[in-house]
Motif scaffolding. Structure first.
Motif, PDB file in Angstrom:
ATOM      1  N   PHE A   1      31.957  42.761  38.754  1.00  0.00           N
ATOM      2  CA  PHE A   1      31.536  42.106  39.831  1.00  0.00           C
ATOM      3  C   PHE A   1      30.688  41.035  39.602  1.00  0.00           C
ATOM      4  CE2 PHE A   1      33.614  44.962  43.042  1.00  0.00           C
ATOM      5  CZ  PHE A   1      33.708  44.295  44.221  1.00  0.00           C
TER       6      PHE A   1
ATOM      7  N   SER B   1      40.148  34.179  39.019  1.00  0.00           N
ATOM      8  CA  SER B   1      40.713  35.324  39.696  1.00  0.00           C
ATOM      9  C   SER B   1      39.977  36.300  40.014  1.00  0.00           C
ATOM     10  CB  SER B   1      42.100  35.481  39.158  1.00  0.00           C
ATOM     11  OG  SER B   1      41.996  36.192  38.072  1.00  0.00           O
ATOM     12  N   SER B   2      40.141  37.116  40.973  1.00  0.00           N
ATOM     13  CA  SER B   2      39.418  38.458  41.248  1.00  0.00           C
ATOM     14  C   SER B   2      39.993  39.451  40.667  1.00  0.00           C
ATOM     15  CB  SER B   2      39.339  38.719  42.662  1.00  0.00           C
ATOM     16  OG  SER B   2      40.693  38.897  43.361  1.00  0.00           O
TER      17      SER B   2
ATOM     18  N   LEU C   1      32.193  38.210  38.108  1.00  0.00           N
ATOM     19  CA  LEU C   1      33.004  37.393  39.184  1.00  0.00           C
ATOM     20  C   LEU C   1      32.221  36.636  40.080  1.00  0.00           C
ATOM     21  CD1 LEU C   1      35.836  37.139  40.482  1.00  0.00           C
ATOM     22  CD2 LEU C   1      35.047  38.946  42.054  1.00  0.00           C
ATOM     23  N   TYR C   2      30.782  36.835  40.450  1.00  0.00           N
ATOM     24  CA  TYR C   2      29.974  36.096  41.329  1.00  0.00           C
ATOM     25  C   TYR C   2      29.528  34.949  40.420  1.00  0.00           C
ATOM     26  CZ  TYR C   2      30.003  38.814  45.908  1.00  0.00           C
ATOM     27  OH  TYR C   2      29.845  39.381  46.796  1.00  0.00           O
TER      28      TYR C   2
ATOM     29  N   THR D   1      44.465  40.421  45.716  1.00  0.00           N
ATOM     30  CA  THR D   1      43.990  39.592  44.665  1.00  0.00           C
ATOM     31  C   THR D   1      43.533  38.053  45.299  1.00  0.00           C
ATOM     32  OG1 THR D   1      44.864  40.846  42.960  1.00  0.00           O
ATOM     33  CG2 THR D   1      43.990  38.450  42.323  1.00  0.00           C
TER      34      THR D   1
ATOM     35  N   ARG E   1      36.292  42.177  45.883  1.00  0.00           N
ATOM     36  CA  ARG E   1      36.217  41.322  44.810  1.00  0.00           C
ATOM     37  C   ARG E   1      37.130  39.876  45.464  1.00  0.00           C
ATOM     38  NH1 ARG E   1      35.200  42.355  39.604  1.00  0.00           N
ATOM     39  NH2 ARG E   1      36.823  41.030  38.760  1.00  0.00           N
ATOM     40  N   ALA E   2      38.149  40.206  45.839  1.00  0.00           N
ATOM     41  CA  ALA E   2      39.059  39.076  46.748  1.00  0.00           C
ATOM     42  C   ALA E   2      38.377  38.419  47.619  1.00  0.00           C
ATOM     43  CB  ALA E   2      40.474  39.658  46.996  1.00  0.00           C
TER      44      ALA E   2
ATOM     45  N   LEU F   1      35.566  36.028  46.411  1.00  0.00           N
ATOM     46  CA  LEU F   1      36.102  34.692  45.801  1.00  0.00           C
ATOM     47  C   LEU F   1      36.669  33.826  47.296  1.00  0.00           C
ATOM     48  CD1 LEU F   1      38.321  34.414  42.639  1.00  0.00           C
ATOM     49  CD2 LEU F   1      36.027  34.040  42.954  1.00  0.00           C
TER      50      LEU F   1
END
Length: 545
Positions: free
Chosen positions: A459, A521-522, A462-463, A534, A360-361, A364
């Motif tokens: 996820f 933030s991730s 987040l994307y 993160t 995830r980090a 980003l």
């Protein structure tokens, strides 16, 4: 940046569609073009600028389409040309660019040219389109040189001549079913001009070029100076078979051909190369102003989870590649690599917490870097690598050639889960459908698209949030990057006018480089503290010293 705002590719985010594993519309267990067409609204909602389609051309499928028998058609497995045209129509309506995967280094052993070459005599014109050579030794029973194939074993196979005798050898840098084309033949260059025009005339927006550092081999075909290194599967280390200077002539010509189409309607056509070379400086030669528009920068993908390693890779790319006037083309994954969640974690079969947090980090981080980014299908779901596929379902030619599971690629190609609680997870329709061509593990239920869309912490969101901000914030996309001073194990940089990205590569929390809460933030992130594993984005004109 204003000079290049019309050049969509410079900061585009492209989604790689591995067609046979994306979505099946017919119930045969294999994804197809109609499935891609049905999935376009999903991809539009995600927020990508375009898609890159893996090969769907007629092929015996020894390497899942990278062994092409006809470059100007559609394999019945995946549909037909009429279905492709419908896909293009829908993509244009949605504003989604379409790139095709072109394979110029080699073709299928079932391509008409190779069949003709096998029936032709040694020295005949038909054989000049490939690399045929006499063997060594008194009876020609040894290969012409010591080169090894990328997928294991020798790079040469001997043919049986028309009279039944053992004859010449032909070169195949991947598998015997994929004979290498000889780009010193003018017929080969002219043929691919026709292929490009065929698809450009159907409206495609460009091409991803397979093995773009290949094509030309040293004309004398001498022994490799380091045969042991060359035997390492999938490493492009043989300097006589890769990265020959003549290859740049091809890309200059293809760039001219694409610009011819652009001059007619103002739409940029993109050439992005799969370029595996030793250094960023060598990579930069492929994206000079008159060559490829982009080339995948694999060093970020291969970098260990380490702040110093990532900073070195990013800095070299910005200096050497962006310095050509192109933009860097960032990737974290593709159809040949272990999925990011698994690669970044010591997490077992299903990925686990550490790999998930790091992936995830990393997502980003990639979306905040200057230039373009490519996302492999399923990465937006956080899919892990499927590492326990049984031997009897493996299809990767690396496994067939070596007998080893090391570095095989089936685990990242398992069909996507879309819905439901059991396989086929909406991938293939109907109760009577065939099973997916690779088995989906039961835990894929937790990663299904319908669940991801419903969970705002997934996820997928987040994307989606990162892509929305990237499209809306002028600081992101193309532009500059300025590093900030950080504690060990932390990276932070400023993009444009005050957008800060920071990544904590350690597992311990650290003070954030910007006061206040981040805009994205991730993982959970409070004001002034950046947790371990993160990444976060802030907009601020004030940064901590």
């Amino acid at each position: 940046m204003s000079l290049n705002t019309h050049r969509w590719w410079r900061d585009a985010v492209i989604y790689q569609v591995y067609v046979r594993s994306f979505l099946d519309s017919t119930g045969d267990g294999i994804g197809d073009l109609a499935g891609v067409r049905a999935g376009l609204p999903y991809l539009k909602k995600l927020g990508v600028d375009g898609i890159w389609l893996s090969p769907f051309y007629p092929s015996p499928q020894h390497d899942h389409g990278y062994d092409v028998a006809d470059y100007c058609g559609v394999d019945p497995l995946f549909g037909d040309l009429a279905g492709f045209d419908l896909l293009m129509t829908d993509a244009r309506r949605l504003g989604v660019k379409v790139l095709l995967d072109i394979v110029p280094n080699h073709c299928s052993h079932e391509h008409p040219w190779f069949r003709e070459a096998l029936s032709a005599p040694p020295g005949g014109a038909a054989r000049s389109r490939f690399h045929f050579a006499d063997g060594r030794g008194p009876d020609g029973s040894e290969p012409p040189n010591n080169w090894h194939a990328m997928f294991g074993g020798p790079a040469w196979s001997r043919v049986t001549e028309a009279d039944g005798s053992s004859g010449q050898w032909y070169l195949h840098m991947f598998t015997p079913e994929q004979p290498d084309l000889n780009w010193r033949s003018t017929e080969v260059a002219a043929y691919f001009d026709q292929v490009l025009r065929f698809w450009l005339d159907r409206g495609v927006d460009g091409f991803r070029i397979d093995v773009a550092a290949g094509l030309f081999k040293h004309p004398g075909l001498p022994d490799s100076p380091d045969p042991e290194a060359d035997a390492r599967t999938r490493d492009s280390v043989n300097p006589l078979a890769w990265n020959q200077p003549e290859v740049h002539q091809v890309w200059r010509h293809w760039r001219t051909l694409c610009e011819e189409y652009t001059s007619h309607d103002g739409r940029d056509r993109l050439l992005v190369g799969e370029v595996s070379v030793p250094t960023a400086r060598e990579h930069a030669k492929y994206v000079r102003p008159d060559e490829l528009h982009q080339a995948f920068f694999f060093d970020l993908l291969s970098a260990p989870w380490n702040a110093d390693a990532f900073r070195k890779v990013i800095s070299e790319a910005m200096q050497d590649i962006a310095g050509t006037g192109s933009t860097v083309t960032w990737v974290l994954n593709n159809h040949d690599q272990v999925r990011t969640v698994t690669r970044y974690g010591d997490c077992g079969t299903e990925g686990g917490g550490l790999g998930t947090a790091r992936a995830r980090a990393a997502a980003l981080l990639m979306l905040s870097l200057p230039g373009a980014a490519y996302i492999y299908q399923g990465e937006e779901l956080g899919l892990p690598e499927v590492v326990d596929l049984p031997d009897d379902v493996l299809t990767d030619p690396i496994f067939r050639r070596t007998g080893s599971r090391a570095r095989i690629r089936d685990g990242c190609r398992v069909p996507l889960p879309w819905s439901g609680h059991a396989s086929p997870f909406g991938f293939t329709p109907g109760a009577e459908s065939a099973k997916p061509w690779l088995p989906q593990p039961a835990y894929f239920a937790e990663y299904a698209t319908e669940r991801a869309l419903a969970d705002t912490q997934s996820f997928w969101h987040l994307y989606r949030n990162g892509l929305q901000l990237r499209q809306g914030l002028p600081q992101l996309g193309e532009g500059t990057l300025r590093w900030l001073e950080t504690p060990p194990g932390v990276l932070a940089f400023v993009r444009g006018d005050g957008l800060v990205c920071a990544v904590n590569f350690t597992t311990a929390p650290t003070p954030s480089p910007v006061s206040g809460a981040p805009i994205l933030s991730s993982g959970p992130c409070t004001a002034d503290v950046l947790p371990g594993s993160t990444a976060a984005w802030w907009i601020s004109d004030r940064t901590h010293p």
